[in-house]
Motif scaffolding. Structure first.
Motif, short mmCIF file in Angstrom:
data_model
loop_
_atom_site.label_atom_id
_atom_site.label_comp_id
_atom_site.label_asym_id
_atom_site.label_seq_id
_atom_site.Cartn_x
_atom_site.Cartn_y
_atom_site.Cartn_z
N PRO A 32 26.28 5.96 51.79
CA PRO A 32 26.98 4.90 51.08
C PRO A 32 28.48 5.05 51.26
CG PRO A 32 26.17 6.55 49.54
CD PRO A 32 25.59 6.89 50.89
N ASP A 79 32.59 3.68 50.38
CA ASP A 79 33.50 2.94 49.52
C ASP A 79 34.25 1.92 50.35
OD1 ASP A 79 32.68 4.54 47.44
OD2 ASP A 79 34.38 5.92 47.64
N PRO A 122 33.76 1.26 44.90
CA PRO A 122 32.59 2.09 45.26
C PRO A 122 31.44 1.30 45.87
CG PRO A 122 32.69 1.73 42.89
CD PRO A 122 33.95 1.15 43.45
N ARG A 123 30.71 1.99 46.77
CA ARG A 123 29.43 1.57 47.31
C ARG A 123 29.46 0.20 47.99
NH1 ARG A 123 25.54 4.96 46.00
NH2 ARG A 123 23.92 3.47 46.62
N THR A 124 30.52 -0.07 48.69
CA THR A 124 30.60 -1.29 49.49
C THR A 124 31.61 -1.05 50.60
OG1 THR A 124 31.16 -3.65 49.52
CG2 THR A 124 32.35 -2.29 47.94
N CYS A 156 34.85 -4.91 49.98
CA CYS A 156 34.63 -5.62 48.73
C CYS A 156 35.05 -7.09 48.85
CB CYS A 156 35.39 -4.94 47.60
SG CYS A 156 37.18 -5.19 47.67
#
Length: 284
Positions: free
Chosen positions: A14, A16, A23-25, A28
């Motif tokens: 995963p 950032d 987080p986790r993208t 964004c």
């Protein structure tokens, strides 16, 4: 090897957001808007080097966009190539180039990357501009525009690192540094050429790339492309400065453009980003 390992890591772990750290993208929504949420705009550095093509950019080189480009280029965030390529495709299409190429009878859009120095490619483990160009060509094809990457430019002599050089020294560093590969001139005649780079600062790299392309085109066709001795006026009427109380003078005293030098026949370039003050809409 480094590129393969980075690609695998990006798929498994995963990540950032490379622009803002959300987080986790990988990218964004806010950074997507910063990157390609606005229509491409014409950019012109000041001073503008002679022979600069008509350049459009997706976004100002600041904030999240700057972070994204540096992450892809210098830190090996290869998963960003798709998003950056989509932004580059949007610039080529937004400038009206792809529409003419797809429907106007001039064939495929040929994305011609400005080549990086060999030492830079070795140090980074990849060629960021070529990688983005390949992604951009795929995006253009996906949306119905015939496109391909024509990596026909190469350095014919070593150049110094451009970082830290002013506009004059950058021009001197790159003067005569690029050439079109053997057979590349014929390939350039098969479609609408669009020079591509990640960003424009002084315009020295794109001006040199345009010189090499024009030279190869002249050798192939025997037709000389007009390049102005002061600053380029390809594709539109001359602008007035207005920035330093010189509203009555043309920039650098450049001559008026020839009647036949219209946007239809101008050499175009697409970049991801440019300094904020080079966007024409930000000038007085």
């Amino acid at each position: 090897m480094r590129g393969w390992w980075q690609d695998l890591t990006d798929l498994v772990l995963p990540a950032d957001c490379a622009g803002c750290g959300a987080p986790r993208t990988a990218l964004c929504p806010r950074c997507r808007v910063a990157l390609y949420g606005h229509a491409p705009r014409r950019v012109r550095p000041v001073p503008e080097p002679a022979g600069l093509p008509v350049v459009h950019a997706a976004a100002p080189y600041a904030g999240e966009v700057r972070t994204l480009l540096l992450a892809h280029k210098e830190r090996g965030a290869l998963a960003l190539a798709g998003a950056l390529g989509a932004a580059l495709a949007g610039v080529a299409g937004g400038a009206g180039v792809s529409g003419r190429a797809g429907a106007g009878g001039v064939g495929t859009v040929l994305l011609v990357p400005v080549p990086s120095a060999r030492w830079a490619v070795r140090a980074r483990g990849h060629d960021p501009v070529r990688r983005m160009a390949l992604a951009a060509a795929g995006e253009l094809r996906r949306t119905g525009t015939p496109a391909r990457v024509a990596a026909v430019l190469r350095q014919r002599r070593p150049v110094a690192d451009q970082a830290g050089l002013d506009a004059r020294r950058r021009l001197a560093n790159l003067a005569g540094a690029l050439e079109v590969t053997a057979g590349g001139g014929r390939l350039l005649g098969t479609g609408q050429v669009v020079l591509v780079d990640d960003l424009i600062t002084t315009g020295a790299s794109l001006a040199e790339a345009a010189r090499a392309v024009r030279e190869a085109t002249q050798e192939r066709t025997g037709v000389r492309t007009v390049v102005y001795g002061a600053v380029t006026r390809e594709g539109r009427d001359e602008r007035r400065t207005g920035a330093r109380g010189e509203s009555r003078n043309w920039v650098h005293g450049a001559p008026e453009k020839a009647a036949g030098n219209t946007d239809r026949h101008a050499l175009h370039a697409a970049v991801i980003a440019a300094p904020r003050d080079s966007f024409e809409m930000n000038r007085n």
